[in-house]
Design an enzyme around this catalytic site. Structure first.
Site, PDB file in Angstrom:
ATOM      1  N   ASN A   9       0.865  -1.174   0.000  1.00 14.34           N
ATOM      2  CA  ASN A   9       0.000   0.000   0.000  1.00 14.34           C
ATOM      3  C   ASN A   9       0.905   1.228   0.000  1.00 14.34           C
ATOM      4  O   ASN A   9       1.469   1.585   1.036  1.00 14.34           O
ATOM      5  CB  ASN A   9      -0.899  -0.019   1.253  1.00 14.34           C
ATOM      6  CG  ASN A   9      -1.780   1.221   1.339  1.00 14.34           C
ATOM      7  OD1 ASN A   9      -1.825   2.031   0.408  1.00 14.34           O
ATOM      8  ND2 ASN A   9      -2.460   1.376   2.457  1.00 14.34           N
ATOM      9  N   LYS A  11       0.106   4.202  -0.291  1.00 15.28           N
ATOM     10  CA  LYS A  11      -0.572   5.378   0.283  1.00 15.28           C
ATOM     11  C   LYS A  11      -0.306   6.604  -0.604  1.00 15.28           C
ATOM     12  O   LYS A  11      -0.154   6.451  -1.816  1.00 15.28           O
ATOM     13  CB  LYS A  11      -0.134   5.594   1.731  1.00 15.28           C
ATOM     14  CG  LYS A  11      -0.270   4.319   2.575  1.00 15.28           C
ATOM     15  CD  LYS A  11      -0.125   4.547   4.038  1.00 15.28           C
ATOM     16  CE  LYS A  11      -0.305   3.228   4.787  1.00 15.28           C
ATOM     17  NZ  LYS A  11      -0.224   3.354   6.241  1.00 15.28           N
ATOM     18  N   HIS A  97      -9.563   1.244   4.866  1.00 15.11           N
ATOM     19  CA  HIS A  97      -8.305   1.488   5.576  1.00 15.11           C
ATOM     20  C   HIS A  97      -8.573   2.453   6.734  1.00 15.11           C
ATOM     21  O   HIS A  97      -9.391   3.364   6.611  1.00 15.11           O
ATOM     22  CB  HIS A  97      -7.258   2.069   4.618  1.00 15.11           C
ATOM     23  CG  HIS A  97      -5.889   2.021   5.221  1.00 15.11           C
ATOM     24  ND1 HIS A  97      -5.474   2.929   6.166  1.00 15.11           N
ATOM     25  CD2 HIS A  97      -4.864   1.151   5.053  1.00 15.11           C
ATOM     26  CE1 HIS A  97      -4.242   2.620   6.544  1.00 15.11           C
ATOM     27  NE2 HIS A  97      -3.851   1.550   5.881  1.00 15.11           N
ATOM     28  N   GLU A  99      -7.004   4.874   7.789  1.00 13.54           N
ATOM     29  CA  GLU A  99      -6.784   6.289   7.448  1.00 13.54           C
ATOM     30  C   GLU A  99      -8.015   6.866   6.749  1.00 13.54           C
ATOM     31  O   GLU A  99      -8.368   8.024   6.942  1.00 13.54           O
ATOM     32  CB  GLU A  99      -5.518   6.408   6.578  1.00 13.54           C
ATOM     33  CG  GLU A  99      -4.269   6.150   7.415  1.00 13.54           C
ATOM     34  CD  GLU A  99      -3.111   5.513   6.670  1.00 13.54           C
ATOM     35  OE1 GLU A  99      -3.106   5.521   5.427  1.00 13.54           O
ATOM     36  OE2 GLU A  99      -2.199   4.990   7.356  1.00 13.54           O
ATOM     37  N   GLU A 169      -5.448  -4.678  10.571  1.00 13.06           N
ATOM     38  CA  GLU A 169      -4.406  -3.679  10.792  1.00 13.06           C
ATOM     39  C   GLU A 169      -4.695  -2.931  12.093  1.00 13.06           C
ATOM     40  O   GLU A 169      -5.488  -1.983  12.105  1.00 13.06           O
ATOM     41  CB  GLU A 169      -4.381  -2.669   9.639  1.00 13.06           C
ATOM     42  CG  GLU A 169      -4.109  -3.282   8.282  1.00 13.06           C
ATOM     43  CD  GLU A 169      -3.542  -2.264   7.300  1.00 13.06           C
ATOM     44  OE1 GLU A 169      -2.477  -2.542   6.746  1.00 13.06           O
ATOM     45  OE2 GLU A 169      -4.137  -1.194   7.126  1.00 13.06           O
ATOM     46  N   GLY A 175       2.483   2.483  10.871  1.00  9.45           N
ATOM     47  CA  GLY A 175       3.429   3.588  10.716  1.00  9.45           C
ATOM     48  C   GLY A 175       4.138   3.966  12.007  1.00  9.45           C
ATOM     49  O   GLY A 175       4.789   5.007  12.081  1.00  9.45           O
ATOM     50  N   SER A 215       3.435  -1.981  10.389  1.00  6.64           N
ATOM     51  CA  SER A 215       4.892  -2.050  10.566  1.00  6.64           C
ATOM     52  C   SER A 215       5.490  -3.406  10.173  1.00  6.64           C
ATOM     53  O   SER A 215       6.430  -3.889  10.817  1.00  6.64           O
ATOM     54  CB  SER A 215       5.284  -1.663  12.003  1.00  6.64           C
ATOM     55  OG  SER A 215       4.854  -0.349  12.285  1.00  6.64           O
TER      56      SER A 215
HETATM   57  P1  13P Z   1       2.954   0.554   7.728  1.00 10.78           P
HETATM   58  O1  13P Z   1       3.464  -0.738   7.122  1.00 10.78           O
HETATM   59  O2  13P Z   1       3.691   1.762   7.227  1.00 10.78           O
HETATM   60  O3  13P Z   1       2.872   0.467   9.222  1.00 10.78           O
HETATM   61  O4  13P Z   1       1.449   0.734   7.196  1.00 10.78           O
HETATM   62  C1  13P Z   1       0.570  -0.318   7.312  1.00 10.78           C
HETATM   63  C2  13P Z   1      -0.628   0.003   6.519  1.00 10.78           C
HETATM   64  O5  13P Z   1      -1.394   0.880   6.877  1.00 10.78           O
HETATM   65  C3  13P Z   1      -0.850  -0.741   5.270  1.00 10.78           C
HETATM   66  O6  13P Z   1      -2.107  -0.497   4.766  1.00 10.78           O
END
Ligand code: 13P
Length: 253
Positions: A9, A11, A97, A99, A169, A175, A215
């Site tokens: 992803n 992002k 997601h 976010e 997640e 992150g 992560s």
């Molecule tokens: P990270 O791997 O940067 O923690 O992000 C995970 C994520 O949100 C994947 O969709």
């Protein structure tokens, strides 16, 4: 046999030129995709065509979108329809997601609508669920995730559900560099599978791929993926580095 999936992803990262360079590095880095292994790249909308031209047609490799809208077409300035995606041969889309839930107020009901339009158009949702830190600290994560599944997925038939990939997640691990332990991941994945089995039966639940996200890196992927119910990862930061992501692909069991 259940599919094992390494999903990137990206992002809202990378310029067009950086995206092109990363795709070229990915192609040049040796990786191994067994029969039931998939690599999926969820890139920003403006790079879908680029990613398709670089990766399209490679065995067990798919390009995905990071979102889509719940309506078929029309006056929804700035939104992207499922039909637009399928007309570009996109076969997967990330939905729900954390976010998008947090910054764009996406509710379980809106996500149910998005899932419906995806399935009507033969595009497979990668449905994200997961709890925030305060819920984990209160030890009520099972209720929280159970409700996300119930409100967005349980209206589906068994046949439809089998088109869904689930990504667990935990928000506190996204992150932050703070990965869930493999035991914590396994515990939640087993819970999700049990819930699906209770509603849809064991055979259906056993066929659903449940990915872990938060992560994931080259250095922890093998340990996470060694867990019985962890069928791969949804990877943010580490997917922006070709070497790291290929290590994650090669860690699929
Ligand atoms: P990270 O791997 O940067 O923690 O992000 C995970 C994520 O949100 C994947 O969709």
């Amino acid at each position: 046999m259940r599919q094992k999936i390494a999903a990137a992803n990206w992002k809202m990262n990378l310029t067009y030129q950086q995206a092109e360079k990363l795709l070229e590095e990915l192609i040049a880095t040796p990786h191994e995709l067994k029969e039931n292994h998939l690599a999926i790249f969820a890139v920003p909308f403006p790079y879908l065509q680029l990613a398709n031209s670089k990766l399209g047609g490679k065995k067990n490799v798919f390009v995905a979108a990071q979102n889509c809208y719940s309506k078929k077409s029309g006056a929804y300035t700035g939104e992207v329809s499922v039909e637009m995606l399928t007309s570009m041969n996109i076969q997967y889309v990330i939905l729900g997601h954390s976010e998008r839930r947090e910054y764009f107020n996406e509710s379980n009901q809106l996500l149910a609508d998005k899932i419906n339009i995806c399935l009507e158009n033969n595009i497979r949702p990668i449905f994200c669920c997961g709890e925030p830190l305060n819920i984990r600290e209160a030890n009520t994560q099972n209720d929280f995730v159970g409700k996300q599944l119930q409100e967005s997925l349980y209206h589906l038939s068994a046949e439809q559900l089998q088109q869904i990939v689930i990504a667990y997640e935990p928000i506190w691990a996204i992150g932050t560099g703070k990965t869930a332990s493999s035991e914590q991941a396994q515990e939640m994945h087993a819970f999700i599978r049990q819930q699906l089995a209770a509603k849809y039966g064991n055979d259906v639940a056993e066929n659903i791929s449940i990915l872990y996200g938060g992560s994931v890196k080259g250095s922890n992927a093998a340990e996470l993926f060694s867990q019985k119910d962890v069928d791969g990862g949804l990877v943010g930061g580490a997917s922006l580095n070709a070497g790291e992501f290929v290590t994650i692909i090669n860690s699929l069991k």
